[in-house]
Write an enzyme that holds these catalytic residues in place. Structure first.
Site, mmCIF file in Angstrom:
data_model
loop_
_atom_site.group_PDB
_atom_site.id
_atom_site.type_symbol
_atom_site.label_atom_id
_atom_site.label_comp_id
_atom_site.label_asym_id
_atom_site.label_seq_id
_atom_site.Cartn_x
_atom_site.Cartn_y
_atom_site.Cartn_z
ATOM 1 N N GLU A 1 0.823 -1.211 0.000
ATOM 2 C CA GLU A 1 0.000 0.000 0.000
ATOM 3 C C GLU A 1 0.859 1.263 0.000
ATOM 4 O O GLU A 1 0.648 2.186 0.791
ATOM 5 C CB GLU A 1 -0.967 -0.013 1.191
ATOM 6 C CG GLU A 1 -1.912 -1.211 1.150
ATOM 7 C CD GLU A 1 -3.007 -1.195 2.206
ATOM 8 O OE1 GLU A 1 -2.797 -0.636 3.289
ATOM 9 O OE2 GLU A 1 -4.095 -1.743 1.920
ATOM 10 N N ASP B 1 -8.643 -8.750 4.356
ATOM 11 C CA ASP B 1 -8.391 -7.574 5.193
ATOM 12 C C ASP B 1 -9.462 -7.402 6.271
ATOM 13 O O ASP B 1 -10.297 -6.502 6.165
ATOM 14 C CB ASP B 1 -8.336 -6.328 4.294
ATOM 15 C CG ASP B 1 -7.844 -5.098 5.041
ATOM 16 O OD1 ASP B 1 -7.413 -5.246 6.194
ATOM 17 O OD2 ASP B 1 -7.897 -3.997 4.462
ATOM 18 N N GLU C 1 -12.764 -1.712 12.310
ATOM 19 C CA GLU C 1 -12.753 -0.980 11.043
ATOM 20 C C GLU C 1 -13.906 -1.391 10.130
ATOM 21 O O GLU C 1 -14.579 -0.542 9.545
ATOM 22 C CB GLU C 1 -11.409 -1.212 10.329
ATOM 23 C CG GLU C 1 -11.371 -0.627 8.933
ATOM 24 C CD GLU C 1 -10.021 -0.814 8.230
ATOM 25 O OE1 GLU C 1 -9.092 -1.392 8.828
ATOM 26 O OE2 GLU C 1 -9.911 -0.363 7.081
HETATM 27 C C1 GCU Z 1 -6.275 -1.879 5.950
HETATM 28 C C2 GCU Z 1 -6.579 -0.532 6.539
HETATM 29 C C3 GCU Z 1 -5.389 0.397 6.429
HETATM 30 C C4 GCU Z 1 -4.149 -0.278 7.010
HETATM 31 C C5 GCU Z 1 -3.924 -1.610 6.334
HETATM 32 C C6 GCU Z 1 -2.810 -2.424 6.967
HETATM 33 O O1 GCU Z 1 -6.176 -1.787 4.569
HETATM 34 O O2 GCU Z 1 -7.680 0.029 5.888
HETATM 35 O O3 GCU Z 1 -5.699 1.570 7.111
HETATM 36 O O4 GCU Z 1 -3.040 0.527 6.863
HETATM 37 O O5 GCU Z 1 -5.088 -2.393 6.458
HETATM 38 O O6 GCU Z 1 -3.129 -3.351 7.696
HETATM 39 O O7 GCU Z 1 -1.649 -2.155 6.728
#
Ligand code: GCU
Length: 636
Positions: free
Chosen positions: A270, A345, A373
């Site tokens: 990400e 997730d 979340e």
């Molecule tokens: C999810 C979450 C993110 C977080 C990511 C992770 O995608 O929405 O906010 O950073 O998980 O676990 O790294």
């Protein structure tokens, strides 16, 4: 003082005291002990940890005496309680075991009554992962800002203010009462600044506060830190200057925090930097950090939550295994692979993550998400222990060296936002100590300590909590549906979600694949073959449309709307029934809660009552929006 004034003064004073005693804003958590100052505590050894055990027992114990004894024959961190007349003896091989024993005794006092008990933790690593940012915000945090007050660092004000200290101490007490023994203080999307001297000084202050409670401090690191801090021109893990930088950074940390635990790393995921930026593998990156930490006994927890980099286009739920399986056996001994419980997730329901089947030579940890979340955040009452128990049905605790939980803690007065979200922190801690505890037993304990021991209350609320995760699955995403959340904030439904400027793996339409014919993601051998990553018998079971458990049906199969299910009804009829069931269950929560108005203090009662109404409205929204959209897809 005039007599009348004296009376008035003393009356006001007692009202004030009464007010304080009765004020229930949730800040006492499950530690709502009454101060009795009754118990005589003796111990032949002394340490800051034993001093805490003594003081908790002296203040809040109901027995006349408790003896604390170090007994090297007992397992690490474990303890033994033996009732002796109107007293008890607690034995443990270390002082932290005595503290755990002291809290266990207080828990017994509040719940079952004092009885003999031998107990030792199942996992050696029982950690909270805080996703706290240095500006005080908390990623996916729904309970206010970070408890750590990072923003108070201004060059010299590195000490915590008194108020903060008390909140941190309460946090430590709560964790020690459950046996949580580590805390990763900052977000996995880590700022490189955390490794600068001013922040490390603050980390050292927090570490000192946590140490006597048996909580070791860990940090999330940004893989490109040396470069981002302007100290190298690369972050290549095979470059000797980079390796040198990390070694001296690690020694700088241990000089401040001798029992520092190690690093948690999100790399090449990400948008985070990682070894892949230099053509290196995750093993290269993890090993470089592990080598720096090894002389001090520190560990690296390397996250497998990686997708979209080397395996573009591959089904996202397969990518962790594709990426890490070839590296199994290449990691240094102090590297642990940390994976989320499911392969996607933190969805309300996922099948277990098959990485736990595939990785054989690298120690593994599971990462649960305590913060809700994707389960209604701090607005929905959803008790997560049944979900975590479900995971342990598939992945034996014996395969894991540790458990991490993404914390739901912030600076809200009650720490967790929703009064019932405290139960998830509690349950996480209890299960990471003993995963064989039943979720009902944990909720009952929690209810008795947090609200009331009244039998009918405990039985009714525990039952409600027990079903709440399944209810949430039903009103949000039944039968294996997943990731239909509104973009970015993830609260509420967005089944038509598609944004061309976002990775497709973030778009709801990619996951449900609803069309005129049917709905669901084909992951059988006919589709992406994600089922092939599972061990037997699950591989075959999930592959077969007929045998696939219905809770995972649309996770593994694209199913016709009029497909006949085992109960004789079509898929569509079943979908509607699940949404209806979820909504009507939540409607019932409020009537249960309303029976107990007299048993719960008014502040917390009203807060919960109000939130249950919100939850009901949101559950209705899920049903209406999703069913409406599916109907449109069906062409009705
Ligand atoms: C999810 C979450 C993110 C977080 C990511 C992770 O995608 O929405 O906010 O950073 O998980 O676990 O790294």
């Amino acid at each position: 003082m005039d007599r009348i004034y004296k009376i008035l003064f003393s009356l006001t004073f007692s009202f004030l005291c009464l007010g304080i005693a009765c004020a229930e804003d949730g800040s006492s958590l499950w530690l709502r002990y009454t101060s009795l100052d009754k118990t005589q505590v003796s111990s032949d050894t002394h340490s800051p940890t034993i001093a805490i055990a003594r003081s908790e027992l002296e203040h809040y114990g109901t027995l006349s005496s408790v003896k604390l004894v170090i007994d090297k024959g007992l397992p690490s961190e474990g303890f033994r309680i033996q009732a002796k007349g109107d007293g008890a003896e607690i034995r443990a091989s270390q002082d932290i075991g005595l503290l755990y024993g002291a809290y266990a005794l207080l828990r017994q006092q509040q719940t079952s009554g004092i009885r003999n008990l031998r107990s030792a933790p199942r996992f050696s690593l029982r950690l909270l992962n805080h996703w706290d940012n240095l500006d005080g915000s908390v990623e996916r945090g729904y309970a206010g800002k970070s408890l750590w007050k990072w923003e108070e660092i201004d060059g010299q004000a590195r000490k915590m203010s008194r108020g903060v200290e008390q909140r941190v101490v309460q946090y430590c007490r709560a964790n020690a009462s459950l046996g949580i023994n580590g805390s990763v203080l900052n977000n996995v999307n880590a700022s490189p600044k955390i490794l600068s001297p001013a922040y490390l000084d603050k980390v050292a202050v927090l570490a000192a506060a946590m140490r006597p409670y048996g909580i070791r401090t860990f940090l999330s690191i940004n893989f490109a830190s040396p470069m981002a801090l302007g100290e190298t021109d690369t972050a290549d893990p095979l470059d000797s200057r980079v390796q040198q930088w990390w070694s001296s950074k690690v020694s700088e940390i241990y000089a401040r925090i001798p029992d520092f635990g190690g690093f948690l790393v999100k790399a090449n995921s990400e948008g985070q930097p990682g070894p892949g930026d230099y053509g290196r593998t995750h093993a290269d990156g993890a090993n470089m950090l592990a080598a720096a930490l090894e002389p001090y006994g520190g560990i690296v927890m390397w996250r497998s939550f990686v997708y979209g980099a080397n395996h573009k286009g591959e089904d996202r739920v397969k990518q962790a295994v594709s990426e890490f399986l070839p590296m199994d056996g290449q990691f240094r001994r102090n590297v642990i692979l940390q994976s989320k419980n499911g392969p996607l997730d933190f969805q309300p329901r996922e099948p277990y993550a098959p990485i736990f089947d595939n990785i054989r030579q690298t120690p593994q940890m599971v990462e649960f998400q305590i913060t809700q979340e994707y389960l209604g955040q701090s607005k929905h009452l959803v008790y997560l222990a049944p979900m975590w128990k479900e995971f342990f049905r598939f992945v034996s605790p014996h395969r894991l060296v540790g458990v991490a939980g993404v914390a739901n803690i912030g600076d809200d007065p009650n720490y967790c936002g929703h009064p019932f979200s405290q139960a998830n922190w509690y349950a996480f801690g209890r299960l990471s100590w003993d995963p064989s505890l039943s979720s009902a037993c944990i909720s009952q304990e929690w209810l008795m300590q947090t609200f009331s021991r009244e039998e009918h209350f405990v039985a009714s609320l525990s039952q409600l909590m027990e079903g709440s995760r399944e209810d949430c699955v039903d009103y949000m995403m039944p039968l294996g549906l997943h990731h239909i959340f509104k973009f970015d904030h993830h609260y509420g439904p967005e089944p038509d979600g598609f944004r061309a400027d976002y990775p497709i793996e973030w778009c709801p339409v990619y996951y449900h694949k609803a069309d005129a014919q049917g709905i669901g993601f084909e992951r059988s051998a006919k589709g992406t073959d994600a089922v092939a990553q599972y061990r037997r018998p699950y591989r075959k079971r999930y592959d077969s449309l007929r045998k696939c458990p219905k809770e995972y049906l649309l996770w593994f199969h694209h199913v016709d709307w009029d497909h006949p299910m085992r109960n004789g009804k079509t898929l569509w009829e079943n979908l509607v029934a699940h949404y209806d069931r979820g909504v009507s269950q939540v409607k019932g929560y409020r009537s249960v809660w309303q029976q107990f108005e007299s048993l719960v203090d008014s502040q917390r009662w009203q807060e919960v009552d109000h939130l249950l109404e919100l939850q009901y409205r949101n559950a209705q929204e899920w049903r209406e929006v999703c069913l409406g959209y599916w109907q449109k897809m069906k062409g009705e």
